[in-house]
Design a protein around this motif. Sequence first.
Motif, short mmCIF file in Angstrom:
data_model
loop_
_atom_site.label_atom_id
_atom_site.label_comp_id
_atom_site.label_asym_id
_atom_site.label_seq_id
_atom_site.Cartn_x
_atom_site.Cartn_y
_atom_site.Cartn_z
N VAL A 297 -4.42 17.94 -10.42
CA VAL A 297 -5.45 17.70 -9.41
C VAL A 297 -5.44 16.24 -8.95
O VAL A 297 -5.71 15.95 -7.78
CB VAL A 297 -6.83 18.08 -9.98
N LEU A 298 -5.13 15.31 -9.86
CA LEU A 298 -5.30 13.88 -9.59
C LEU A 298 -4.16 13.31 -8.75
O LEU A 298 -3.41 12.44 -9.19
CB LEU A 298 -5.45 13.12 -10.91
N THR A 299 -4.03 13.80 -7.53
CA THR A 299 -3.08 13.22 -6.59
C THR A 299 -3.69 11.97 -5.96
O THR A 299 -4.90 11.73 -6.03
CB THR A 299 -2.75 14.24 -5.48
N ALA A 300 -2.84 11.18 -5.30
CA ALA A 300 -3.33 9.96 -4.67
C ALA A 300 -4.38 10.24 -3.60
O ALA A 300 -5.43 9.57 -3.57
CB ALA A 300 -2.16 9.17 -4.10
N PRO A 301 -4.19 11.21 -2.70
CA PRO A 301 -5.25 11.48 -1.71
C PRO A 301 -6.55 11.94 -2.36
O PRO A 301 -7.64 11.55 -1.92
CB PRO A 301 -4.64 12.59 -0.83
N PHE A 302 -6.46 12.77 -3.40
CA PHE A 302 -7.67 13.24 -4.08
C PHE A 302 -8.41 12.07 -4.72
O PHE A 302 -9.64 11.96 -4.61
CB PHE A 302 -7.30 14.27 -5.14
N LEU A 303 -7.69 11.18 -5.37
CA LEU A 303 -8.33 10.02 -5.99
C LEU A 303 -8.93 9.09 -4.96
O LEU A 303 -9.99 8.48 -5.18
CB LEU A 303 -7.30 9.27 -6.85
N PHE A 304 -8.28 8.96 -3.81
CA PHE A 304 -8.81 8.10 -2.74
C PHE A 304 -10.17 8.63 -2.27
O PHE A 304 -11.15 7.88 -2.16
CB PHE A 304 -7.82 8.06 -1.58
N VAL A 305 -10.25 9.93 -2.00
CA VAL A 305 -11.50 10.51 -1.55
C VAL A 305 -12.55 10.46 -2.67
O VAL A 305 -13.74 10.23 -2.41
CB VAL A 305 -11.29 11.96 -1.07
N SER A 306 -12.11 10.63 -3.91
CA SER A 306 -13.05 10.56 -5.02
C SER A 306 -13.64 9.17 -5.15
O SER A 306 -14.82 9.00 -5.52
CB SER A 306 -12.34 10.95 -6.33
N GLY A 307 -12.86 8.14 -4.85
CA GLY A 307 -13.40 6.79 -4.84
C GLY A 307 -14.46 6.62 -3.77
O GLY A 307 -15.48 5.94 -3.98
N LEU A 308 -14.26 7.25 -2.62
CA LEU A 308 -15.27 7.19 -1.56
C LEU A 308 -16.56 7.87 -1.99
O LEU A 308 -17.66 7.40 -1.67
CB LEU A 308 -14.73 7.85 -0.29
N LEU B 138 -12.50 17.47 2.35
CA LEU B 138 -11.38 16.55 2.50
C LEU B 138 -10.60 16.43 1.20
O LEU B 138 -9.36 16.44 1.19
CB LEU B 138 -11.88 15.17 2.92
N ALA B 139 -11.31 16.36 0.07
CA ALA B 139 -10.65 16.23 -1.22
C ALA B 139 -9.92 17.50 -1.64
O ALA B 139 -8.84 17.44 -2.26
CB ALA B 139 -11.67 15.85 -2.30
N LEU B 140 -10.47 18.67 -1.30
CA LEU B 140 -9.91 19.93 -1.78
C LEU B 140 -8.88 20.54 -0.86
O LEU B 140 -8.30 21.58 -1.20
CB LEU B 140 -11.03 20.96 -2.00
N GLY B 141 -8.63 19.93 0.30
CA GLY B 141 -7.71 20.51 1.26
C GLY B 141 -6.38 21.00 0.68
O GLY B 141 -5.97 22.14 0.94
#
Length: 396
Positions: A194-205, A310-313
Motif C-alpha cells: 500500500v505504501l507507494t510514493a503517491p499514497f504516502l504523499f496524499v497521506s502527508g496531506l 485520491l489516495a486509493l485510486g
Amino acid sequence: MGLVYASTTVVWTSYSLLAVVLPFRFEALGFSVVQYGVAVGTFALGMLATESLWGLLAFRIGRSRLILALGAATALLYLAVGVLTDYSGLLLALGLLGALIVFPVPLFRWMAMMARGPGTEGSGTGRYTLFFMSGMVVGSALGPLVYVTEGFGALMECVLAMYVAGVALMTLLPWNTTHLPPVERGSLSLVRRVLTAPFLFVSGLVVLDYLAYTLVVNFLQIYSVANFHGTPTDAGYVIGASRATLLVAGWWLGSVVDRFGALRSVPLGFLVLASGAFGTLVSTSYGEMVLATLVFSVGAGWLAASLLPLALGPIAAPLQGTAIGVFGSFEDLGLLIGPVLLSAVYATDGAPSMFEMVGGIATAAGLISLLYPLVVRHSARAAPEAATVTFSSTSK
C-alpha cells in the motif's frame, strides 16, 4: 447500506456527545488547557496505534459476534471515562477508547465508498461523511445542553445508551450474504504494498488537514467563550453547525470530485480551509467568528470528499481495506499532533496565534498538493506500470 449508515450515525452521535464537553469536564476537574490537549492527543494516539490494524482486519471483522465483543469492550471504556477523575486514569482510558472505537471505520468506509461501483468513489465518500458527520452534528449540539442542564452523569448515560444502540445495528447487518473482497494473506507485506510514493504523499496531506481541523473540533469550545464571549451551550451549537456544514459540503462536493477529479479539488479545499482560519483571526464579533468557522468547514468537507479517493485510486480491491486503515492512521496522526501543538501555542501566545498557525499550515498544504504530478512521474520512472495506473485513475 441503510444499516451501515444508521449505525455510523448513532455510534458517532454517542462519541460526539462526550467529545464536545470534554474541555468543560477537564476544567471542572481542575486540569489545564495543556493537560486537556495532551488527553485529546492521547485519544488520537490510540486511534493511530490501531486503525491500520483494523484496516488489515477489515474484511475479517464482518461478523456479528466479533462486532458484539468489540463493541462491549468499547462500551466499558466509555464507562471508565465517565467515572474516572484522576488524570493518569483518564489518559489511559481515553487512549484505549481511541484504540477500540475505530474498529468498524475502515470496513464501513470501504463499503460506503464502493456501494455504487467504480467512478463514484468521491460521492460514496461524501455519503459516508454525510452520515458520520450527522452523528457528530447532533452530539455537538446536544452535548453541552445536556451537560449544563442535567450534569455529566446524565450525559454519560446518554453516551452509553446511544453507543449500545449503534453496536446493535451493526450486528443486524446480513454479514453472511455481504460480498466483501477476498482476504489476502500477510500483514506487513500488505502494508508495504500500500505504501507507494503517491499514497504516502496524499497521506502527508491528510495529516495537515486533520491537524488544522482540530482548531474547531477541540478548541472552539475554549476560544469562543474566552475570546468571543459566548457560552458553552452556544459553542455546542456552533460546532454542530460547523459539522453540519462539513457534511453538506462533503456530500454535495463529492459529485464535483467525481466529475473534475480529486487532484484538482484538493488544492482548492486547502485554500478554503485557510480562508476560514484567517477569517477567524480577523473576526471582531461572535457572528463573524461563526461565519469564518462555516467557511473553514466547507474546506474541510471538500477535502473529506477528495483526499481518500485520491489516495486509493491505484489500490486493488483486496488491499483497499488495509489502505483505508493506513490512511486513517495518518488522519489520527493529525488529530494527535493538532491538540498538543495548538494547546501549547494557545498557552504561550493566545488564541490569535492558533488561527495564524492553522491558516499558514493550510496554505502550505495547498501549495504542496500541486506537486502531486511530480511525485507520480517520479514513481512512474521507478515502477512504470503501477504509477501509470495511479496517474490515470486520480488525474481526470
